[in-house]
Design a protein around this motif. Sequence first.
Motif, mmCIF file in Angstrom:
data_model
loop_
_atom_site.group_PDB
_atom_site.id
_atom_site.type_symbol
_atom_site.label_atom_id
_atom_site.label_comp_id
_atom_site.label_asym_id
_atom_site.label_seq_id
_atom_site.Cartn_x
_atom_site.Cartn_y
_atom_site.Cartn_z
ATOM 1 N N THR A 119 0.814 -1.217 0.000
ATOM 2 C CA THR A 119 0.000 0.000 0.000
ATOM 3 C C THR A 119 0.846 1.265 0.000
ATOM 4 O OG1 THR A 119 -0.119 -0.046 2.428
ATOM 5 C CG2 THR A 119 -1.890 -1.143 1.207
ATOM 6 N N HIS A 120 2.089 1.182 0.461
ATOM 7 C CA HIS A 120 2.995 2.335 0.490
ATOM 8 C C HIS A 120 4.421 1.853 0.202
ATOM 9 C CE1 HIS A 120 -0.399 3.549 3.047
ATOM 10 N NE2 HIS A 120 -0.129 4.788 2.692
ATOM 11 N N ILE A 121 5.211 2.732 -0.420
ATOM 12 C CA ILE A 121 6.623 2.440 -0.667
ATOM 13 C C ILE A 121 7.455 3.619 -0.191
ATOM 14 C CG2 ILE A 121 8.403 1.893 -2.370
ATOM 15 C CD1 ILE A 121 6.278 0.779 -4.186
ATOM 16 N N SER A 122 8.436 3.350 0.669
ATOM 17 C CA SER A 122 9.367 4.371 1.135
ATOM 18 C C SER A 122 10.785 3.951 0.777
ATOM 19 C CB SER A 122 9.246 4.573 2.654
ATOM 20 O OG SER A 122 7.992 5.115 2.999
ATOM 21 N N PHE A 123 11.673 4.930 0.713
ATOM 22 C CA PHE A 123 13.066 4.662 0.344
ATOM 23 C C PHE A 123 14.014 5.272 1.371
ATOM 24 C CE2 PHE A 123 10.831 4.331 -3.682
ATOM 25 C CZ PHE A 123 11.427 3.236 -4.284
ATOM 26 N N ILE A 124 15.075 4.543 1.673
ATOM 27 C CA ILE A 124 16.173 5.052 2.510
ATOM 28 C C ILE A 124 17.462 4.822 1.750
ATOM 29 C CG2 ILE A 124 17.391 4.892 4.708
ATOM 30 C CD1 ILE A 124 14.893 3.706 5.949
ATOM 31 N N GLY A 125 18.216 5.890 1.521
ATOM 32 C CA GLY A 125 19.475 5.766 0.810
ATOM 33 C C GLY A 125 20.620 6.363 1.591
ATOM 34 N N HIS A 126 21.777 5.757 1.460
ATOM 35 C CA HIS A 126 22.982 6.312 2.079
ATOM 36 C C HIS A 126 23.999 6.628 0.997
ATOM 37 C CE1 HIS A 126 27.029 5.982 4.088
ATOM 38 N NE2 HIS A 126 26.442 6.898 4.825
ATOM 39 N N SER A 127 24.599 7.807 1.071
ATOM 40 C CA SER A 127 25.652 8.237 0.166
ATOM 41 C C SER A 127 25.187 8.147 -1.296
ATOM 42 C CB SER A 127 26.915 7.411 0.430
ATOM 43 O OG SER A 127 28.031 7.954 -0.229
ATOM 44 N N LEU A 128 26.022 7.590 -2.174
ATOM 45 C CA LEU A 128 25.653 7.577 -3.599
ATOM 46 C C LEU A 128 24.456 6.685 -3.903
ATOM 47 C CD1 LEU A 128 26.618 4.708 -4.944
ATOM 48 C CD2 LEU A 128 28.801 5.864 -5.212
ATOM 49 N N GLY A 129 24.050 5.877 -2.912
ATOM 50 C CA GLY A 129 22.836 5.092 -3.080
ATOM 51 C C GLY A 129 21.624 5.967 -3.339
ATOM 52 N N ASN A 130 21.677 7.219 -2.863
ATOM 53 C CA ASN A 130 20.576 8.155 -3.083
ATOM 54 C C ASN A 130 20.443 8.538 -4.554
ATOM 55 O OD1 ASN A 130 19.377 9.062 -0.334
ATOM 56 N ND2 ASN A 130 21.587 9.085 0.011
#
Length: 316
Positions: A119-130
Amino acid sequence: MYFMKHFIFVFTFSACVCVCVWDVSETSKLALPWPYFSQRHTFPDGNFHLVVCVHGLEGHSEDLGLLRNLIEAALPNEPLMFLMARSLEDRTMLSFQTMGAYLVDEIDSFLTESSLNCTHISFIGHSLGNVALRVAISEPKMYKYHGLLHTYLSLAGPHLGTVYSGSLVGAGMWVMQKYTKSESLLELNMRDNADPRKTLLYGLSLKPCLALFRNVLLVCCHQDTYVPFHSARIEVSPLAGNDELGSTQQEMVHNILFPLLADSCQTELRVYNAMLQFQSTDVDVLVGRAGHIAFLDNTLCLEKLIQTCIYQYFQT
């Protein structure tokens, strides 16, 4: 509506003294009104909130494992399901376009094969992963999921590249790029094209991304010299001049943030600054690596960040 707030919160522990940026109003209520280790929710209605975590340069899928554990502990009754992206392991030297394609395939396969309803999608990125995340979100194959996007948490993300970074780090990245022939490092330094307006980062700034989310959280650290402070905050560098590179960066900031000003945009943007004063003076501290990875391995820093600022943005 476009929101940007700056706050200060101070806490101490044996390793260092940390000053982080929080909203005082957000610290007025506890993140955990229930026992810290409550029984986890098990998706009785078949719905879940997918949280995709993407590591940085030469990282591992479990680099954000501590952050995942703390979010789960803070929100034991939320139907959170974490996807610790594995598709970029040993591939962060490739171009961001290639990394984005791998990420899209991994996310799409995960959701297609799941027997539950996302029902929902969130993202967490670190450094160049963003940067890889933003490329993935802009891919046509992800369009069908845009209506599910909820929260985007950026930890030390080089959204404007590594231009105007310190001379020591800049020299080190130049040597690494030459030695490894890394396409991603070349793109981060905006040297993948002689015309800065034809580089990957400039082209990415023109694509919709942040305005697709309900919440955008940018977290940065003063002691992080790997990723320029202005780049993690999506601001024009104070070192930017009136030359072509400087004007290009101003345009990139405008391209990324201007969609958030639209009346129809419901995105809430918050920027959190962390200032760490380490007692030791080892190599990691001197070169700025300690500040860069503090959001991966500093338990107390992450606990304070999550419990006073972050946890509510993963509630649905």
